[in-house]
Scaffold this motif. Structure first.
Motif, PDB file in Angstrom:
ATOM      1  N   ASP A  35       5.090   5.995  -1.537  1.00 53.52           N
ATOM      2  CA  ASP A  35       6.148   5.937  -0.530  1.00 53.52           C
ATOM      3  C   ASP A  35       7.178   4.899  -0.970  1.00 53.52           C
ATOM      4  O   ASP A  35       7.169   3.744  -0.513  1.00 53.52           O
ATOM      5  N   ARG A  37       4.085  11.421  -3.982  1.00 52.80           N
ATOM      6  CA  ARG A  37       3.462  11.223  -2.676  1.00 52.80           C
ATOM      7  C   ARG A  37       2.050  11.800  -2.732  1.00 52.80           C
ATOM      8  O   ARG A  37       1.695  12.531  -3.661  1.00 52.80           O
ATOM      9  N   ALA A  38       1.279  11.498  -1.727  1.00 54.22           N
ATOM     10  CA  ALA A  38      -0.055  12.084  -1.633  1.00 54.22           C
ATOM     11  C   ALA A  38       0.086  13.587  -1.395  1.00 54.22           C
ATOM     12  O   ALA A  38       0.730  14.018  -0.438  1.00 54.22           O
ATOM     13  N   SER A  73       2.100   1.780  -3.448  1.00 53.01           N
ATOM     14  CA  SER A  73       1.044   2.253  -4.343  1.00 53.01           C
ATOM     15  C   SER A  73       0.700   3.717  -4.120  1.00 53.01           C
ATOM     16  O   SER A  73       0.250   4.402  -5.043  1.00 53.01           O
ATOM     17  N   THR A  74       0.926   4.221  -2.896  1.00 54.26           N
ATOM     18  CA  THR A  74       0.642   5.627  -2.616  1.00 54.26           C
ATOM     19  C   THR A  74       1.854   6.531  -2.837  1.00 54.26           C
ATOM     20  O   THR A  74       1.782   7.729  -2.559  1.00 54.26           O
ATOM     21  N   LYS A 103       0.826  -1.205   0.000  1.00 58.71           N
ATOM     22  CA  LYS A 103       0.000   0.000   0.000  1.00 58.71           C
ATOM     23  C   LYS A 103       0.861   1.256   0.000  1.00 58.71           C
ATOM     24  O   LYS A 103       0.545   2.248  -0.675  1.00 58.71           O
ATOM     25  N   HIS A 139      -9.811  11.097  -7.220  1.00 57.99           N
ATOM     26  CA  HIS A 139     -10.986  10.219  -7.135  1.00 57.99           C
ATOM     27  C   HIS A 139     -12.191  10.867  -7.826  1.00 57.99           C
ATOM     28  O   HIS A 139     -13.329  10.700  -7.378  1.00 57.99           O
TER      29      HIS A 139
END
Length: 428
Positions: free
Chosen positions: A186, A277-278, A183-184, A180, A399
């Motif tokens: 990191d 990154r987010a 996927s984000t 995860k 999204h």
């Protein structure tokens, strides 16, 4: 998964215990029965020499001595009399009087009949009676011990299985967290390999994958940054050319556009160098849209375009950076100016509904020739075809989504839906 592994081990142990303990329990019952009958038979056989001697007084004394054994003993004499415990001359006794020793099942127990030959007057019969309770003595306790042993083995098996399952689940949970994190964005996330060989191999693979992705992205970022940096030279030349214009107003306007373009290039360089990154959300989409509309309204006035703007009075929070939102609106408005005739009206609307923020750009031009414009790099005009794709990818990263349609004036409508960030998102 932990519960499933524990249940699987528990069910397997139960099946094994049933397969072993049920036959063992039956064997214990049979051994207890056989042992009790053998003990009674031994006592009856031990009395046979005394009965064969024919001295009934001695037999009575011997019967009194065996009374403590717990097995009622009776000697049935050939003359119809008996010594010891009262007993009927049933079919088994009559058969034993013919000289045959045997064991007979009776209600409540079992008769052991021993024929004594050679006595005076005929064959005497020694009868020992063993009750069902005596034959099953100790079986219940043995079964209880077996049941306790089975319960203990099952509890230990479940405990060990739960510990092993928890260890596996903990390691798999770390793997899921690593995947995860990758996927984000990191790409620095790593975990120490451990656990079974298969899980260790997966861990090593994910760690190597993160490193390879990070290396590839770093190389791509550097290449894009180098390409963007090369644009600074023509920008510098363009600025010098603008300064040579005789009309100060025209020179100032072109210089301002060069400044905007230079800031865009700088932002592009910073964006390409920024790790994936987010990103922090934009806390005031209304201000961003208003500022970009004011910027483009100067060109709209020069081309005699009516430019309407409908935005809310308060700030709106969207799940994209302010720079990305500004770039999206610039791409959409740039398309309108590039692909519609001068004088065509246009409008920009921003509104929040159904848990999302909608940015809509309408124009009164010829409209879209087909939905294939959403394909990256495809354009019906002399452009790169990347504008709408950039908008689409930015919307999907939040999204959201991109929708093409027809405006009320018959031209093109582009509606971009941006997602709203969670409450704990950091502001930009």
């Amino acid at each position: 998964m932990r519960r499933h592994i524990t249940l699987l081990v528990a069910s397997t142990v139960v099946l094994v215990l049933v397969a072993f303990l049920v036959p063992l329990a039956l064997l214990v019952k049979d051994v207890a029965r056989t042992r009790t009958l053998a003990a009674a038979n031994v006592r009856a056989q031990a009395l046979a020499p005394v009965v064969a001697a024919g001295d009934r007084g001695t037999v009575e004394v011997a019967l009194q001595q065996t009374a403590s054994s717990g097995y009622p003993m009776t000697v049935l004499w050939p003359d119809g009399k008996f010594s010891g415990a009262p007993a009927d001359r049933d079919a088994g006794v009559r058969l034993a009087e013919r000289g045959r020793s045997l064991t007979v099942d009776t209600p409540g127990g079992r008769e052991i009949l021993v024929a004594v030959l050679g006595g005076r007057g005929g064959t005497a019969v020694i009868r020992a009676f063993v009750t069902d309770r005596q034959m099953s003595a100790g079986v219940g306790r043995a079964w209880a011990i077996l049941a306790g042993l089975a319960a203990g083995l099952l509890a230990v098996s479940v405990l060990v299985a739960d510990r092993l399952a928890r260890s596996l689940v903990r390691r798999i949970t770390k793997l899921a967290a690593l995947a995860k994190g990758i996927s984000t964005g990191d790409l620095d996330a790593r975990i120490e390999p451990g656990g079974p060989l298969e899980i260790r191999d997966v861990t090593v693979g994910l760690n190597e994958l993160a490193g390879q992705i990070d290396a590839l992205l770093s190389r791509e970022r550097e290449q894009a940054a180098d390409l963007s940096h090369r644009l600074r030279t023509p920008l510098t030349v363009l600025r010098l050319e603008a300064e040579t214009l005789r009309d100060p107003a025209e020179a100032g306007r072109i210089g301002e556009q060069v400044d905007v373009l230079e800031r865009t290039v700088t932002e592009l360089i910073n964006t390409t160098r920024r790790p994936v990154r987010a990103e922090a959300p934009c806390t005031d989409a209304t201000a961003v849209v208003a500022e970009r509309v004011r910027f483009w309204s100067v060109l709209a006035d020069e081309q005699d375009r009516r430019m309407d703007m409908r935005i809310p009075s308060g700030p709106l929070l969207v799940r994209v950076r302010a720079e990305d939102l500004s770039a999206c609106l610039d791409a959409l408005l740039g398309n309108v100016f590039a692909h519609t005739p001068e004088g065509s009206a246009m409008g920009v609307a921003l509104e929040a509904r159904s848990g999302a923020v909608y940015l809509t750009v309408d124009d009164a031009g010829p409209g879209f020739p087909g939905r294939h414009l959403l394909r990256r790099g495809v354009s019906t005009a002399s452009s790169t075809g990347l504008g709408l794709d950039i908008v689409r990818r930015t919307a999907e990263a939040s999204h959201g989504s991109l929708q093409l349609g027809e405006s009320p004036a018959g031209g093109a409508r582009v509606m971009v839906r941006f997602g709203v960030p969670p409450r704990d998102a950091e502001p930009s």
